[in-house]
Scaffold this motif. Structure first.
Motif, PDB file in Angstrom:
ATOM      1  N   LYS A  35      91.089  78.320  15.596  1.00  0.00           N
ATOM      2  CA  LYS A  35      91.884  77.275  14.938  1.00  0.00           C
ATOM      3  C   LYS A  35      93.184  77.079  15.707  1.00  0.00           C
ATOM      4  O   LYS A  35      93.702  78.011  16.322  1.00  0.00           O
ATOM      5  N   ASP A  36      93.716  75.858  15.601  1.00  0.00           N
ATOM      6  CA  ASP A  36      95.010  75.623  16.231  1.00  0.00           C
ATOM      7  C   ASP A  36      96.114  76.193  15.347  1.00  0.00           C
ATOM      8  O   ASP A  36      95.933  76.429  14.152  1.00  0.00           O
ATOM      9  N   ASN A  38      95.022  79.765  23.598  1.00  0.00           N
ATOM     10  CA  ASN A  38      94.835  78.785  24.687  1.00  0.00           C
ATOM     11  C   ASN A  38      95.493  77.485  24.326  1.00  0.00           C
ATOM     12  O   ASN A  38      95.567  77.085  23.239  1.00  0.00           O
ATOM     13  N   GLN A  89     105.502  79.208   9.835  1.00  0.00           N
ATOM     14  CA  GLN A  89     105.236  79.146  11.268  1.00  0.00           C
ATOM     15  C   GLN A  89     105.788  80.382  11.969  1.00  0.00           C
ATOM     16  O   GLN A  89     105.122  80.947  12.835  1.00  0.00           O
ATOM     17  N   ALA A  94      98.852  74.950  14.159  1.00  0.00           N
ATOM     18  CA  ALA A  94      99.276  74.106  13.043  1.00  0.00           C
ATOM     19  C   ALA A  94      98.375  74.302  11.827  1.00  0.00           C
ATOM     20  O   ALA A  94      98.859  74.383  10.695  1.00  0.00           O
ATOM     21  N   THR A  95      97.074  74.419  12.039  1.00  0.00           N
ATOM     22  CA  THR A  95      96.135  74.638  10.942  1.00  0.00           C
ATOM     23  C   THR A  95      96.369  75.989  10.292  1.00  0.00           C
ATOM     24  O   THR A  95      96.386  76.104   9.061  1.00  0.00           O
ATOM     25  N   ARG A 152      99.515  75.787   8.177  1.00  0.00           N
ATOM     26  CA  ARG A 152      99.296  74.999   6.964  1.00  0.00           C
ATOM     27  C   ARG A 152      98.549  75.819   5.912  1.00  0.00           C
ATOM     28  O   ARG A 152      98.937  75.862   4.749  1.00  0.00           O
ATOM     29  N   THR A 193     102.326  76.522  21.097  1.00  0.00           N
ATOM     30  CA  THR A 193     102.693  75.262  20.454  1.00  0.00           C
ATOM     31  C   THR A 193     101.772  75.050  19.258  1.00  0.00           C
ATOM     32  O   THR A 193     100.805  75.795  19.064  1.00  0.00           O
ATOM     33  N   GLU A 194     102.042  74.016  18.496  1.00  0.00           N
ATOM     34  CA  GLU A 194     101.210  73.716  17.324  1.00  0.00           C
ATOM     35  C   GLU A 194      99.762  73.425  17.687  1.00  0.00           C
ATOM     36  O   GLU A 194      98.866  73.602  16.877  1.00  0.00           O
ATOM     37  N   THR A 195      99.521  72.989  18.918  1.00  0.00           N
ATOM     38  CA  THR A 195      98.157  72.669  19.342  1.00  0.00           C
ATOM     39  C   THR A 195      97.464  73.841  20.035  1.00  0.00           C
ATOM     40  O   THR A 195      96.286  73.720  20.400  1.00  0.00           O
ATOM     41  N   SER A 196      98.168  74.960  20.215  1.00  0.00           N
ATOM     42  CA  SER A 196      97.549  76.146  20.820  1.00  0.00           C
ATOM     43  C   SER A 196      96.407  76.617  19.929  1.00  0.00           C
ATOM     44  O   SER A 196      96.553  76.702  18.710  1.00  0.00           O
ATOM     45  N   VAL A 197      95.279  76.932  20.545  1.00  0.00           N
ATOM     46  CA  VAL A 197      94.105  77.379  19.800  1.00  0.00           C
ATOM     47  C   VAL A 197      94.053  78.905  19.828  1.00  0.00           C
ATOM     48  O   VAL A 197      94.111  79.529  20.887  1.00  0.00           O
TER      49      VAL A 197
END
Length: 91
Positions: free
Chosen positions: A51-52, A91, A72, A54-55, A58, A3-7
């Motif tokens: 980094k996640d 993660n 993406q 989404a970063t 971007r 997901t976008e928040t996956s690190v």
């Protein structure tokens, strides 16, 4: 599932260096080498710290002037492939 928040993070047992503008990675454990193209090299460089997703998307979109969906898809494809080869963790 990513997901976008996956690190995303590099695995500690990799050594990398820039050669002719591209990154070459060596697995200390297996001795295998991996050569990354320009955009993949940029992602690897960005992962000097975790980094996640989404970063990463971007930064890649800004650097290569890609629309969000294409950026993406490229990042997810790269991260998935590198995770399968044991070079990255998610993660």
């Amino acid at each position: 599932m990513m997901t976008e928040t996956s690190v995303v993070a590099r695995v500690d047992t990799m050594v990398s260096s820039e050669v002719d503008g591209e990154v070459v990675i060596m697995s200390i454990e297996s001795g295998h080498f991996f050569r990354l193209n320009h955009s993949a090299s940029r992602i690897w460089d960005l992962l000097d710290t975790p980094k996640d997703l989404a970063t990463l998307c971007r930064h890649l979109g800004d650097r290569f002037e890609m629309d969000a969906a294409d950026g993406q898809a490229d990042v997810v494809e790269f991260v998935s492939a590198m995770q399968a080869k044991g070079l990255l963790t998610v993660n």
